[in-house]
Write an enzyme that holds these catalytic residues in place. Structure first.
Site, PDB file in Angstrom:
ATOM      1  N   ALA A 167      -5.053  -5.137   1.466  1.00  0.00           N
ATOM      2  CA  ALA A 167      -4.165  -5.661   0.653  1.00  0.00           C
ATOM      3  C   ALA A 167      -3.532  -6.088   1.312  1.00  0.00           C
ATOM      4  O   ALA A 167      -1.753  -7.162   0.448  1.00  0.00           O
ATOM      5  CB  ALA A 167      -3.859  -4.663  -0.211  1.00  0.00           C
TER       6      ALA A 167
ATOM      7  N   ASN B 111       1.442   2.555  -5.982  1.00  0.00           N
ATOM      8  CA  ASN B 111       0.928   3.686  -5.437  1.00  0.00           C
ATOM      9  C   ASN B 111       1.794   5.065  -5.022  1.00  0.00           C
ATOM     10  O   ASN B 111       0.867   5.837  -4.587  1.00  0.00           O
ATOM     11  CB  ASN B 111       0.624   3.154  -4.168  1.00  0.00           C
ATOM     12  CG  ASN B 111       2.236   2.633  -3.389  1.00  0.00           C
ATOM     13  OD1 ASN B 111       2.596   1.396  -4.183  1.00  0.00           O
ATOM     14  ND2 ASN B 111       2.973   2.958  -2.612  1.00  0.00           N
TER      15      ASN B 111
ATOM     16  N   SER C 268      -7.990  -3.970  -2.032  1.00  0.00           N
ATOM     17  CA  SER C 268      -8.579  -3.516  -0.415  1.00  0.00           C
ATOM     18  C   SER C 268      -9.489  -2.641  -0.727  1.00  0.00           C
ATOM     19  O   SER C 268      -9.231  -1.707  -1.965  1.00  0.00           O
ATOM     20  CB  SER C 268      -6.855  -2.619   0.308  1.00  0.00           C
ATOM     21  OG  SER C 268      -7.834  -2.928   1.516  1.00  0.00           O
ATOM     22  N   ALA C 269     -10.545  -3.320  -0.059  1.00  0.00           N
ATOM     23  CA  ALA C 269     -11.672  -1.747  -0.338  1.00  0.00           C
ATOM     24  C   ALA C 269     -11.281  -0.107   0.382  1.00  0.00           C
ATOM     25  O   ALA C 269     -11.669   0.702  -0.095  1.00  0.00           O
ATOM     26  CB  ALA C 269     -12.753  -2.336   0.887  1.00  0.00           C
TER      27      ALA C 269
ATOM     28  N   THR D  60     -14.171 -15.379  11.496  1.00  0.00           N
ATOM     29  CA  THR D  60     -16.187 -15.386  11.250  1.00  0.00           C
ATOM     30  C   THR D  60     -15.060 -13.509  10.563  1.00  0.00           C
ATOM     31  O   THR D  60     -14.425 -12.991  10.585  1.00  0.00           O
ATOM     32  CB  THR D  60     -15.948 -15.012  12.567  1.00  0.00           C
ATOM     33  OG1 THR D  60     -16.014 -15.419  13.330  1.00  0.00           O
ATOM     34  CG2 THR D  60     -17.863 -13.787  12.611  1.00  0.00           C
TER      35      THR D  60
ATOM     36  N   CYS E  40      11.873  13.210   5.087  1.00  0.00           N
ATOM     37  CA  CYS E  40      12.000  13.824   6.398  1.00  0.00           C
ATOM     38  C   CYS E  40      10.590  13.424   6.952  1.00  0.00           C
ATOM     39  O   CYS E  40       9.813  13.311   7.884  1.00  0.00           O
ATOM     40  CB  CYS E  40      12.131  14.932   6.352  1.00  0.00           C
ATOM     41  SG  CYS E  40      13.193  16.043   6.492  1.00  0.00           S
TER      42      CYS E  40
HETATM   43  C1  LIG Z   1      -0.457  -1.078  -3.558  1.00  0.00           C
HETATM   44  C2  LIG Z   1      -0.608  -1.662  -1.859  1.00  0.00           C
HETATM   45  N1  LIG Z   1      -0.282  -2.551  -2.405  1.00  0.00           N
HETATM   46  C3  LIG Z   1      -0.795  -2.909  -0.446  1.00  0.00           C
HETATM   47  C4  LIG Z   1      -1.231  -1.933   0.129  1.00  0.00           C
HETATM   48  C5  LIG Z   1      -1.783  -2.344   1.221  1.00  0.00           C
HETATM   49  O1  LIG Z   1      -3.363  -1.771   1.772  1.00  0.00           O
HETATM   50  P1  LIG Z   1      -3.929  -2.285   2.612  1.00  0.00           P
HETATM   51  O2  LIG Z   1      -3.802  -0.532   3.622  1.00  0.00           O
HETATM   52  O3  LIG Z   1      -5.260  -2.592   2.435  1.00  0.00           O
HETATM   53  O4  LIG Z   1      -2.927  -3.572   3.547  1.00  0.00           O
HETATM   54  C6  LIG Z   1      -1.246  -0.478  -0.627  1.00  0.00           C
HETATM   55  C7  LIG Z   1      -2.011   0.706   0.268  1.00  0.00           C
HETATM   56  O5  LIG Z   1      -1.100   1.718   1.521  1.00  0.00           O
HETATM   57  C8  LIG Z   1      -0.829  -0.519  -1.562  1.00  0.00           C
HETATM   58  O6  LIG Z   1      -0.916   0.716  -2.347  1.00  0.00           O
END
Ligand SMILES: Cc1ncc(COP(=O)(O)O)c(C=O)c1O
Lengths: 420, 133
Positions: free
Chosen positions: A75, A156, A204-205, A245, A344
């Site tokens: 991602a 997130n 993202s997988a 690739t 921290c």
């Molecule tokens: C909202 C969001 N965007 C992007 C990412 C980045 O993803 P990746 O680890 O696949 O680069 C994350 C993961 O931390 C995410 O939670």
């Protein structure tokens, strides 16, 4: 004793690979190892077929056309490609981007980089106290210069779900492209790029029980056709948008992961939500002064982000990690993996910028813990975590001068603290 | 982050946790740090008339290293004279607990706590003497 092994409640950071995903991937490391771009023999054809099938599985999860999926390393790369690619390609049309302050760093730092280079001007929209972006604010922020709106689906840290369908509709009406970082939402919440008017979407997988190092950017090819300037040039793979690739085993695993999410989504969301509510109810029943961060309803089913007032987050993590460390007293207790918005635990020694954007004070941000519940968590684990969390919070509150002062009726906000 | 054994020990079994009664004579109380900075330490020292630290108590809001630094300091000061205690440097705490660079501020907090407690003790002693005379 409830459980014998470590309890993983950090499923927003990453998820384990589902055994069914791994099984699907394995043949593509050894037997079927061909380069999907090799057109001259069966090794290549087989690999290409596997990639085509996976593309189909992935596209289906978000109601996209399979040829609109561009594979990336994850991602972070998808966000970079979407934003930099659109800004560069449409530079004669305008240079303004609309995003929000709670976006992932992959979006925010990409925007900052474009600003620094003088390639874009960016509006960072605020969010409400629950972390939600107001669609009307998006509408007001769009100017004649705007080329892209980029608003995440689910956050997130606090799990708040944005009204991206409404935002997509506004962007479409205004003739502006709409990108959503749906990394946390895809596979857990329904996504429909048609109904939601999404033009670009990052996924993202490894956040959905697939392997790390593989992701995709959905790039709409029709009504409207989205154009991008590539970041990675080379052999012209992926419609010229991302050369290199293809990671065939990763793509196969990603495809399988998407299929499993699609088939099990409704059940899984319900089950994970029930576990979250179980944990939340237990904690709230046992402890006073626990504050929810994020939206009470519009949030990821597996996300519980709470502040345990008067207990610093890292100290709580340390207690929960317990037996990773050679502490005799807790050696028999399985460690618990969660994360915190405390300063921290961050590289910058600043508390979470997301919590700050919600208006959570630094004092409470330092006490926040994020529980990320996922597919493989069980009732037993949740009960164990509840007991351990309550026990550790009580122990640390007994150690906390702030808890003592609060119980004595002192208003902590009125104290003249000695800051360094 | 990996914690040293000593930090883990103090975190798991903190020494001298608690509070002396507020009005107890011969007690100096130092409260340093701030909730929004993520650490607050309350250190209390009970000091004899001839200026020897007889006992200590602490309560700390902060990360494991802050708790460990506070706990260690309560052991370190006992039996020392006020003059000796005032000479304790944060580097001593860093060394004993093997604190990494990002945790040095925890040791600074503990040193500040000592200074604040002694200052409070001195202040109270002068007002007490004034009240007595
Ligand atoms: C909202 C969001 N965007 C992007 C990412 C980045 O993803 P990746 O680890 O696949 O680069 C994350 C993961 O931390 C995410 O939670």
């Amino acid at each position: 004793m409830y459980t014998t092994k470590a309890v993983y409640l950090d499923n927003h950071s990453t998820t384990p690979v589902d055994p069914r995903v791994l099984e699907a991937m394995l043949p593509y490391f050894t037997n079927t190892f061909g380069n999907a771009a090799s057109r001259t023999h069966g090794f290549g054809w087989e690999a290409e077929k596997a990639v085509d099938d996976a593309r189909e599985q992935i596209a289906r999860l978000i109601n996209a056309k399979s040829k609109d999926m561009v594979f990336t390393s994850g991602a972070t790369e998808s966000d970079n490609l979407a934003i930099k690619g659109v800004v560069e390609f449409y530079k004669d049309k305008g240079n303004h981007v609309v995003t929000a302050v709670t976006e992932h760093k992959a979006v925010l730092d990409t925007c900052r980089m474009l600003e620094r280079k003088g390639l874009a001007t960016v509006t960072y929209l605020p969010v409400d106290r629950y972390g939600m972006v107001d669609p009307d604010a998006v509408r007001r922020a769009i100017t004649d210069e705007t080329v892209l709106v980029s608003i995440m689906y689910a956050n997130n840290e606090v799990g708040t779900i944005n009204p991206i369908g409404e935002i997509g509709k506004i962007a479409r009406e205004k003739g502006v492209l709409f990108h959503t970082d749906a990394t946390q939402g895809v596979g857990k919440l329904p996504v429909d790029v048609e109904a939601m008017h999404i033009d670009l979407l990052s996924m993202s997988a490894h956040k959905m029980y697939g392997p790390k190092g593989i992701g995709a950017l959905y790039v709409r090819s029709k009504s409207p056709r989205v154009r991008l300037t590539a970041i990675i040039d080379g052999g012209g793979h992926e419609r010229g948008m991302r050369s290199g690739t293809l990671n065939v085993p990763g793509i196969v695993g990603f495809g399988k992961a998407c299929e499993l999410c699609r088939e099990g989504m409704a059940d899984e969301a319900q089950r994970v939500l029930r576990l979250r509510e179980r944990l939340k109810d237990f904690i709230y029943a046992q402890l006073d002064e626990v504050y929810l961060n994020g939206h009470p309803v519009h949030r990821l089913p597996g996300n519980l982000n709470v502040s345990f007032a008067y207990v610093e987050g890292e100290s709580l993590l340390m207690g929960l990690n317990g037996s990773v460390h050679p502490i005799a007293a807790s050696a028999s207790l399985p460690p618990i993996a969660v994360s915190s918005g405390s300063a921290c635990t961050s590289a910058t020694l600043e508390p979470s910028y997301v919590l700050k954007a919600l208006g959570v004070g630094d004092d409470l941000a330092h006490t926040s813990i994020r529980f990320g519940i996922g597919r493989f968590n069980t009732d037993e684990e949740i009960d164990y975590v509840g007991e351990r969390v309550v026990g550790e919070v009580r122990r640390l509150r007994d150690l906390s001068p702030l808890y003592e002062m609060a119980k004595e009726g002192i208003d902590l906000k009125s104290v003249a603290w000695q800051r360094d | 982050m990996a914690y040293s054994e000593k930090v883990l020990d103090h975190y798991s079994n903190p020494r001298n946790v608690g509070s002396f009664a507020k009005d107890e004579p011969n007690v100096g109380t130092g409260v340093v740090g701030a909730p929004e900075c993520g650490d607050v330490m309350k250190l209390q020292l009970k000091i004899s008339d001839d200026g020897v630290v007889e006992d200590a108590r602490f309560k700390t809001f902060g990360c494991g290293s802050a708790i460990a630094s506070s706990s260690y300091v309560t052991e370190l000061v006992k039996g020392k004279t006020v003059d000796e205690v005032m000479k304790i440097k944060n580097s001593e705490i860093v060394h004993e607990l093997s604190l990494p660079p990002v945790k040095i501020h925890c040791s600074v907090l503990a040193e500040d706590g000592i200074k604040a407690a002694i200052a409070d003790w001195k202040r109270r002693r002068t007002t007490d003497t004034k009240a007595a005379s």
